[in-house]
Motif scaffolding. Sequence first.
Motif, short mmCIF file in Angstrom:
data_model
loop_
_atom_site.label_atom_id
_atom_site.label_comp_id
_atom_site.label_asym_id
_atom_site.label_seq_id
_atom_site.Cartn_x
_atom_site.Cartn_y
_atom_site.Cartn_z
N ALA A 71 8.73 -25.75 32.96
CA ALA A 71 9.19 -27.14 33.00
C ALA A 71 8.91 -27.90 31.70
N LEU A 72 8.34 -27.19 30.70
CA LEU A 72 7.93 -27.91 29.48
C LEU A 72 9.12 -28.41 28.67
N ARG A 73 8.93 -29.59 28.05
CA ARG A 73 9.92 -30.08 27.09
C ARG A 73 9.52 -29.56 25.71
N VAL A 74 10.45 -29.68 24.75
CA VAL A 74 10.23 -29.08 23.43
C VAL A 74 8.88 -29.48 22.83
N ARG A 75 8.55 -30.75 22.90
CA ARG A 75 7.30 -31.23 22.30
C ARG A 75 6.09 -30.61 23.01
N GLU A 76 6.23 -30.43 24.32
CA GLU A 76 5.12 -29.85 25.08
C GLU A 76 4.96 -28.36 24.80
N VAL A 77 6.09 -27.70 24.51
CA VAL A 77 6.02 -26.28 24.15
C VAL A 77 5.14 -26.13 22.91
N ALA A 78 5.39 -27.02 21.91
CA ALA A 78 4.58 -26.99 20.68
C ALA A 78 3.10 -27.23 21.00
N GLU A 79 2.85 -28.16 21.91
CA GLU A 79 1.45 -28.45 22.30
C GLU A 79 0.79 -27.22 22.91
N LEU A 80 1.53 -26.56 23.82
CA LEU A 80 1.00 -25.35 24.47
C LEU A 80 0.67 -24.29 23.41
N ARG A 81 1.63 -24.10 22.51
CA ARG A 81 1.46 -23.01 21.53
C ARG A 81 0.31 -23.26 20.58
N ARG A 82 -0.05 -24.52 20.39
CA ARG A 82 -1.18 -24.82 19.51
C ARG A 82 -2.49 -24.27 20.07
N SER A 83 -2.50 -23.98 21.35
CA SER A 83 -3.72 -23.45 21.97
C SER A 83 -3.66 -21.94 22.17
N ILE A 84 -2.56 -21.34 21.73
CA ILE A 84 -2.39 -19.90 21.94
C ILE A 84 -2.24 -19.20 20.59
N GLY A 85 -2.98 -18.10 20.42
CA GLY A 85 -2.79 -17.25 19.24
C GLY A 85 -1.99 -16.04 19.67
N VAL A 86 -1.02 -15.66 18.83
CA VAL A 86 -0.20 -14.49 19.19
C VAL A 86 -0.21 -13.51 18.02
N VAL A 87 -0.45 -12.22 18.33
CA VAL A 87 -0.30 -11.18 17.30
C VAL A 87 0.65 -10.11 17.83
N PHE A 88 1.38 -9.52 16.89
CA PHE A 88 2.42 -8.56 17.26
C PHE A 88 2.11 -7.19 16.65
N GLN A 89 2.93 -6.21 17.04
CA GLN A 89 2.76 -4.86 16.48
C GLN A 89 3.01 -4.91 14.96
N ASP A 90 4.12 -5.57 14.57
CA ASP A 90 4.31 -5.79 13.14
C ASP A 90 3.62 -7.13 12.85
N ALA A 91 2.82 -7.15 11.83
CA ALA A 91 1.91 -8.29 11.63
C ALA A 91 2.64 -9.61 11.40
N LYS A 92 3.90 -9.54 10.98
CA LYS A 92 4.69 -10.75 10.70
C LYS A 92 4.00 -11.64 9.67
N LEU A 93 3.47 -11.01 8.62
CA LEU A 93 2.90 -11.82 7.53
C LEU A 93 4.04 -12.25 6.62
N LEU A 94 3.88 -13.40 5.99
CA LEU A 94 4.91 -13.90 5.08
C LEU A 94 4.76 -13.16 3.75
N PRO A 95 5.78 -12.42 3.34
CA PRO A 95 5.62 -11.52 2.19
C PRO A 95 5.35 -12.22 0.86
N GLY A 96 5.84 -13.45 0.71
CA GLY A 96 5.68 -14.14 -0.57
C GLY A 96 4.37 -14.89 -0.70
N ARG A 97 3.50 -14.76 0.29
CA ARG A 97 2.24 -15.50 0.25
C ARG A 97 1.07 -14.53 0.36
N THR A 98 -0.04 -14.91 -0.25
CA THR A 98 -1.24 -14.06 -0.20
C THR A 98 -1.82 -14.14 1.22
N VAL A 99 -2.82 -13.31 1.45
CA VAL A 99 -3.49 -13.32 2.76
C VAL A 99 -4.06 -14.72 3.01
N TYR A 100 -4.71 -15.27 1.97
CA TYR A 100 -5.28 -16.62 2.11
C TYR A 100 -4.16 -17.61 2.49
#
Lengths: 223, 294
Positions: A71-100
């Motif tokens: 039942a979440l609205r778009v803004r609430e989805v963002a709120e929910l996700r701020r409390s959740i960490g997600v990791v995937f099989q492929d790390a999904k790191l941004l290639p143009g940025r350092t680890v830091y």
Amino acid sequence: MIELHRVWKVFAVGPVKVPALSDVSFRVAKGEFVTLHGASGAGKTTLLRLLYREELPTEGEIEVLDYDVPALRVREVAELRRSIGVVFQDAKLLPGRTVYENVAFVLRVLGTPRREITPRVFDALRAVGLSSRAQAYPAQLSQGEAQRAALARAIARNPLLLLADEPTGSLDDTMAAEVVDIVKDIWAGGTTVLFATHQARLAAALRQRTLTLVGGRLVKDEG
Amino acid sequence: MLGFLFGEALRDLRRAGRVAVAAILLITLSLAALGGFWLVSANVGQAAAHWRDRVRIIVYLKREPSADDAHALVERVLAMPGVGAVRYVSKAEALGTLKQVLGKDASVAEQLPANPLPASLEVTLTAEGTTPEGARGLIARLSGLSEADEVGGGIDWIERLARGQRLLEVIGLGVGAVLAMAAILTVTTATTLVLHARRQELEIMRLVGAPELVVRLPLLLQGMLQGLVGAVMAIWVLIVLYTIAGPRLEPLVSQTLGLERLTFLRPQTVVALMFAGTMLGGFGGWLARGRTER
């Protein structure tokens, strides 16, 4: 923390309807470590995507962190996700940025005060044993290091819930063990963890409560 | 946070590379065309206003009236609608003026057996009288005077000048609009390319719950930056053209339009061009946003 009640997810492939999850119900308490085990295509990823509202259920109720997820609205989805960490099989790191920068990026987009960013990034990198690789680019990392960097990115925000979708799927045993140890450390710090894996051996080795999915049905809840 | 968003927008611009450069050039071209037409139109408009102020209608009289009759005639004409001022020019004054115009050849006029020039009334119009309809009505009324032999002058050519000015404005807007549409599409393409290049970042931003504004604002900002840079370049092009061509054109303009010097765009027009450029770019960025949402 997490509660699913009679959840169905059906994908329409042309005229054919393919159920990815069928009548799934379970509950995860705050602070629990739960392994989600099942073969490829069993519905693990779909289930996790429902939890952070990347997908909507076809039927059923989902509650995560006291949010009525469908039942979440778009803004609430963002709120929910701020409390959740997600990791995937492929790390999904941004290639143009350092680890830091990869870790700092998520803190920046969430409006973390500038003075807090560097200490929090290094705290997270220390937690995954990557402080010395802070200036490396993703292409310069091993798969294990990339996965640890992804974990650092996920925990830098101190999430209440960590969803790990096959984080060891493409790692050798040594690297997988390192990642599992780190996830366990995160759990020990009070974060609730839902760890999806297709590796039966790993699921058993974790020695935690395990939910087993077969063909989209929850067939076992043990431990 | 704002610094971060601007940083991301600049990073996006670099990513868009040649397409962003093409978008900036198209914005430059469209605004330079629009500004160029405005520049010409403003000067033509100034010439029209200048000539409108100086327009006179001359009523040539059949006979030279006595001083009293001339005074009464001036009063009658002054009472007509559209008349601002009336000056009576006697035959002697007309001849004197002719001699002044002839200068060293003035002796030619002295050899004439009689003064052939008629007495006349020099009629200056009010603002109401300088419309084509007002001037035509006044000419008809002046022609109806029993003392009038012939009525000369009018404002048709000034109106043609003013119509030319309006036409220039319309053409400028038309050309500017066509180029602006091309510019918008190019900015949209540049932003779409950026979106493609940034898809992983956008995915991560959404995944961690970044506010929608933070996700979208850099895209809008990079479009607006392209527009602003294009507008500044367009104004620079216009300044360069004005500086180079202005002094060369001024003698010609002075002879044909009676303007002593060409004027550049007013500060508010320059600001309007910069604003238009920024909005053009922003609109392009916004359209790309719409595309991705669909």
